[in-house]
Design a protein around this motif. Structure first.
Motif, PDB file in Angstrom:
ATOM      1  N   ALA A  65      -1.413  34.591  55.678  1.00 32.40           N
ATOM      2  CA  ALA A  65      -0.128  34.078  56.131  1.00 32.40           C
ATOM      3  C   ALA A  65      -0.240  32.574  56.396  1.00 32.40           C
ATOM      4  O   ALA A  65       0.639  31.782  56.023  1.00 32.40           O
ATOM      5  CB  ALA A  65       0.340  34.797  57.378  1.00 32.40           C
ATOM      6  N   ARG A  66      -1.354  32.150  57.058  1.00 31.02           N
ATOM      7  CA  ARG A  66      -1.560  30.713  57.308  1.00 31.02           C
ATOM      8  C   ARG A  66      -1.674  29.958  55.996  1.00 31.02           C
ATOM      9  O   ARG A  66      -1.113  28.872  55.836  1.00 31.02           O
ATOM     10  CB  ARG A  66      -2.845  30.498  58.126  1.00 31.02           C
ATOM     11  CG  ARG A  66      -2.597  30.482  59.579  1.00 31.02           C
ATOM     12  CD  ARG A  66      -3.846  29.999  60.336  1.00 31.02           C
ATOM     13  NE  ARG A  66      -3.980  30.823  61.501  1.00 31.02           N
ATOM     14  CZ  ARG A  66      -4.942  31.688  61.761  1.00 31.02           C
ATOM     15  NH1 ARG A  66      -5.950  31.823  60.953  1.00 31.02           N
ATOM     16  NH2 ARG A  66      -4.927  32.404  62.833  1.00 31.02           N
ATOM     17  N   SER A  67      -2.417  30.545  55.084  1.00 31.08           N
ATOM     18  CA  SER A  67      -2.623  29.903  53.787  1.00 31.08           C
ATOM     19  C   SER A  67      -1.301  29.762  53.058  1.00 31.08           C
ATOM     20  O   SER A  67      -0.979  28.688  52.529  1.00 31.08           O
ATOM     21  CB  SER A  67      -3.611  30.730  52.964  1.00 31.08           C
ATOM     22  OG  SER A  67      -3.807  30.131  51.709  1.00 31.08           O
ATOM     23  N   LYS A  68      -0.487  30.827  53.042  1.00 31.42           N
ATOM     24  CA  LYS A  68       0.833  30.757  52.400  1.00 31.42           C
ATOM     25  C   LYS A  68       1.751  29.815  53.158  1.00 31.42           C
ATOM     26  O   LYS A  68       2.490  29.034  52.560  1.00 31.42           O
ATOM     27  CB  LYS A  68       1.459  32.154  52.322  1.00 31.42           C
ATOM     28  CG  LYS A  68       0.879  33.018  51.240  1.00 31.42           C
ATOM     29  CD  LYS A  68       1.605  34.350  51.144  1.00 31.42           C
ATOM     30  CE  LYS A  68       1.015  35.208  50.051  1.00 31.42           C
ATOM     31  NZ  LYS A  68       1.673  36.499  49.936  1.00 31.42           N
ATOM     32  N   GLY A  69       1.703  29.862  54.499  1.00 36.50           N
ATOM     33  CA  GLY A  69       2.520  28.969  55.339  1.00 36.50           C
ATOM     34  C   GLY A  69       2.156  27.514  55.092  1.00 36.50           C
ATOM     35  O   GLY A  69       3.031  26.645  54.948  1.00 36.50           O
ATOM     36  N   ASN A  70       0.821  27.272  55.049  1.00 35.99           N
ATOM     37  CA  ASN A  70       0.372  25.898  54.783  1.00 35.99           C
ATOM     38  C   ASN A  70       0.822  25.445  53.402  1.00 35.99           C
ATOM     39  O   ASN A  70       1.223  24.289  53.215  1.00 35.99           O
ATOM     40  CB  ASN A  70      -1.149  25.783  54.916  1.00 35.99           C
ATOM     41  CG  ASN A  70      -1.614  25.814  56.358  1.00 35.99           C
ATOM     42  OD1 ASN A  70      -0.826  25.549  57.268  1.00 35.99           O
ATOM     43  ND2 ASN A  70      -2.872  26.145  56.591  1.00 35.99           N
ATOM     44  N   ALA A  71       0.753  26.345  52.434  1.00 31.34           N
ATOM     45  CA  ALA A  71       1.184  26.017  51.064  1.00 31.34           C
ATOM     46  C   ALA A  71       2.685  25.718  51.052  1.00 31.34           C
ATOM     47  O   ALA A  71       3.141  24.763  50.405  1.00 31.34           O
ATOM     48  CB  ALA A  71       0.848  27.151  50.109  1.00 31.34           C
ATOM     49  N   ILE A  72       3.458  26.542  51.788  1.00 38.53           N
ATOM     50  CA  ILE A  72       4.918  26.328  51.856  1.00 38.53           C
ATOM     51  C   ILE A  72       5.216  24.997  52.544  1.00 38.53           C
ATOM     52  O   ILE A  72       6.033  24.201  52.091  1.00 38.53           O
ATOM     53  CB  ILE A  72       5.610  27.514  52.569  1.00 38.53           C
ATOM     54  CG1 ILE A  72       5.545  28.766  51.697  1.00 38.53           C
ATOM     55  CG2 ILE A  72       7.052  27.157  52.898  1.00 38.53           C
ATOM     56  CD1 ILE A  72       5.998  30.041  52.409  1.00 38.53           C
ATOM     57  N   VAL A  73       4.506  24.721  53.669  1.00 32.17           N
ATOM     58  CA  VAL A  73       4.693  23.464  54.399  1.00 32.17           C
ATOM     59  C   VAL A  73       4.333  22.285  53.507  1.00 32.17           C
ATOM     60  O   VAL A  73       5.049  21.275  53.436  1.00 32.17           O
ATOM     61  CB  VAL A  73       3.878  23.462  55.714  1.00 32.17           C
ATOM     62  CG1 VAL A  73       3.811  22.070  56.322  1.00 32.17           C
ATOM     63  CG2 VAL A  73       4.457  24.447  56.705  1.00 32.17           C
ATOM     64  N   GLU A  74       3.209  22.409  52.802  1.00 35.97           N
ATOM     65  CA  GLU A  74       2.759  21.321  51.911  1.00 35.97           C
ATOM     66  C   GLU A  74       3.763  21.101  50.787  1.00 35.97           C
ATOM     67  O   GLU A  74       4.091  19.954  50.448  1.00 35.97           O
ATOM     68  CB  GLU A  74       1.375  21.669  51.341  1.00 35.97           C
ATOM     69  CG  GLU A  74       0.667  20.535  50.654  1.00 35.97           C
ATOM     70  CD  GLU A  74       0.404  19.325  51.550  1.00 35.97           C
ATOM     71  OE1 GLU A  74       0.523  18.193  51.024  1.00 35.97           O
ATOM     72  OE2 GLU A  74       0.134  19.463  52.757  1.00 35.97           O
ATOM     73  N   GLN A  75       4.249  22.203  50.227  1.00 33.29           N
ATOM     74  CA  GLN A  75       5.249  22.099  49.151  1.00 33.29           C
ATOM     75  C   GLN A  75       6.532  21.462  49.688  1.00 33.29           C
ATOM     76  O   GLN A  75       7.116  20.589  49.060  1.00 33.29           O
ATOM     77  CB  GLN A  75       5.527  23.499  48.576  1.00 33.29           C
ATOM     78  CG  GLN A  75       6.415  23.486  47.375  1.00 33.29           C
ATOM     79  CD  GLN A  75       6.659  24.924  46.849  1.00 33.29           C
ATOM     80  OE1 GLN A  75       6.313  25.915  47.490  1.00 33.29           O
ATOM     81  NE2 GLN A  75       7.260  24.993  45.680  1.00 33.29           N
ATOM     82  N   HIS A  76       6.946  21.881  50.875  1.00 37.40           N
ATOM     83  CA  HIS A  76       8.152  21.336  51.488  1.00 37.40           C
ATOM     84  C   HIS A  76       7.937  19.859  51.829  1.00 37.40           C
ATOM     85  O   HIS A  76       8.820  19.018  51.640  1.00 37.40           O
ATOM     86  CB  HIS A  76       8.499  22.155  52.744  1.00 37.40           C
ATOM     87  CG  HIS A  76       9.863  21.873  53.288  1.00 37.40           C
ATOM     88  ND1 HIS A  76      11.010  22.105  52.575  1.00 37.40           N
ATOM     89  CD2 HIS A  76      10.259  21.326  54.486  1.00 37.40           C
ATOM     90  CE1 HIS A  76      12.056  21.748  53.293  1.00 37.40           C
ATOM     91  NE2 HIS A  76      11.626  21.266  54.463  1.00 37.40           N
ATOM     92  N   LYS A  77       6.736  19.527  52.316  1.00 35.21           N
ATOM     93  CA  LYS A  77       6.398  18.155  52.670  1.00 35.21           C
ATOM     94  C   LYS A  77       6.465  17.273  51.421  1.00 35.21           C
ATOM     95  O   LYS A  77       7.015  16.159  51.466  1.00 35.21           O
ATOM     96  CB  LYS A  77       4.993  18.122  53.295  1.00 35.21           C
ATOM     97  CG  LYS A  77       4.590  16.785  53.835  1.00 35.21           C
ATOM     98  CD  LYS A  77       3.200  16.917  54.499  1.00 35.21           C
ATOM     99  CE  LYS A  77       2.698  15.591  54.981  1.00 35.21           C
ATOM    100  NZ  LYS A  77       1.358  15.679  55.571  1.00 35.21           N
ATOM    101  N   LYS A  78       5.924  17.766  50.295  1.00 34.64           N
ATOM    102  CA  LYS A  78       5.967  17.013  49.041  1.00 34.64           C
ATOM    103  C   LYS A  78       7.401  16.800  48.589  1.00 34.64           C
ATOM    104  O   LYS A  78       7.778  15.708  48.140  1.00 34.64           O
ATOM    105  CB  LYS A  78       5.167  17.745  47.950  1.00 34.64           C
ATOM    106  CG  LYS A  78       3.691  17.607  48.090  1.00 34.64           C
ATOM    107  CD  LYS A  78       2.974  18.349  46.961  1.00 34.64           C
ATOM    108  CE  LYS A  78       1.465  18.269  47.119  1.00 34.64           C
ATOM    109  NZ  LYS A  78       0.759  19.024  46.086  1.00 34.64           N
ATOM    110  N   ALA A  79       8.212  17.863  48.706  1.00 36.79           N
ATOM    111  CA  ALA A  79       9.615  17.771  48.300  1.00 36.79           C
ATOM    112  C   ALA A  79      10.344  16.734  49.167  1.00 36.79           C
ATOM    113  O   ALA A  79      11.106  15.900  48.671  1.00 36.79           O
ATOM    114  CB  ALA A  79      10.291  19.126  48.388  1.00 36.79           C
ATOM    115  N   LEU A  80      10.099  16.792  50.489  1.00 36.10           N
ATOM    116  CA  LEU A  80      10.739  15.831  51.397  1.00 36.10           C
ATOM    117  C   LEU A  80      10.245  14.407  51.134  1.00 36.10           C
ATOM    118  O   LEU A  80      11.026  13.453  51.169  1.00 36.10           O
ATOM    119  CB  LEU A  80      10.475  16.222  52.860  1.00 36.10           C
ATOM    120  CG  LEU A  80      11.248  17.434  53.368  1.00 36.10           C
ATOM    121  CD1 LEU A  80      10.828  17.770  54.803  1.00 36.10           C
ATOM    122  CD2 LEU A  80      12.750  17.184  53.314  1.00 36.10           C
TER     123      LEU A  80
END
Length: 196
Positions: free
Chosen positions: A18-33
């Motif tokens: 879950a952390r790994s997926k959450g971190n991936a989602i956060v990183e993806q969202h961070k890149k998009a932002l």
């Protein structure tokens, strides 16, 4: 392995995933932002640059208009000053001319003018006029030149005028016309116009 250990291990594994997926989602969202921010920043810089260029152009135009207006006003003031000075100068010329007309040199000049007019007419019929202000010099001039003179009804400041009727010619040695011509031709130096 006990059930508790299995649960703990499963829990840890699920949390790690879950952390790994959450971190991936956060990183993806961070890149998009970050991408959206960079695009917005680039657009803002372009808009700011465009606005600055427009403001510079506007300021240059306003400065040019102000310079043109100031130059026009300066030229107008210069023209008015030149006009005043020109009038003052020619008033002084007239005063000096008036003083000159009280001298013997002026009488000698009138004699020369009369002799020139007579020579031009080949001693034919002519009427020679002196200015009304020179009426007191009439007798002297007639004696000196041997010609009968008339007093003009028109004030031509000084000098003489002669009319040769048979040739329809006016010999004009009058100061008035000469002064008017010089006044019209006179211009101050510097290329700013005639000051009329």
């Amino acid at each position: 392995m006990t059930v508790d250990e299995k649960i703990t291990r499963l829990q840890e594994s699920a949390m790690q995933e879950a952390r790994s997926k959450g971190n991936a989602i956060v990183e993806q969202h961070k890149k998009a932002l970050t991408h959206v921010f960079d695009q917005h920043k680039a657009e803002a810089l372009i808009q700011a640059d465009t606005r600055i260029k427009a403001e510079k152009t506007s300021v240059k135009q306003q400065l040019g208009m102000a310079n043109s207006k100031a130059a026009l006003e300066l030229k107008r003031e210069l023209g008015a000053a030149q006009k005043r000075l020109k009038k003052q100068l020619f008033k002084e010329v007239e005063e000096k001319l008036s003083a000159y007309m009280k001298t013997e040199k002026y009488q000698d000049l009138l004699v020369k003018y009369i002799e020139k007019a007579v020579a031009y007419s080949d001693r034919g019929e002519m009427t020679i006029y002196v200015n009304p202000t020179d009426a007191d010099k009439k007798a002297y001039l007639e004696e000196k030149t041997g010609f009968t003179l008339s007093i003009s009804k028109e004030d031509f400041i000084g000098g003489i005028r002669a009319v040769i009727p048979e040739r329809n010619i006016l010999v004009d040695y009058a100061f008035k016309g000469a002064l008017e011509r010089e006044y019209q031709k006179f211009a101050f130096g510097g290329g700013m116009g005639s000051g009329r």
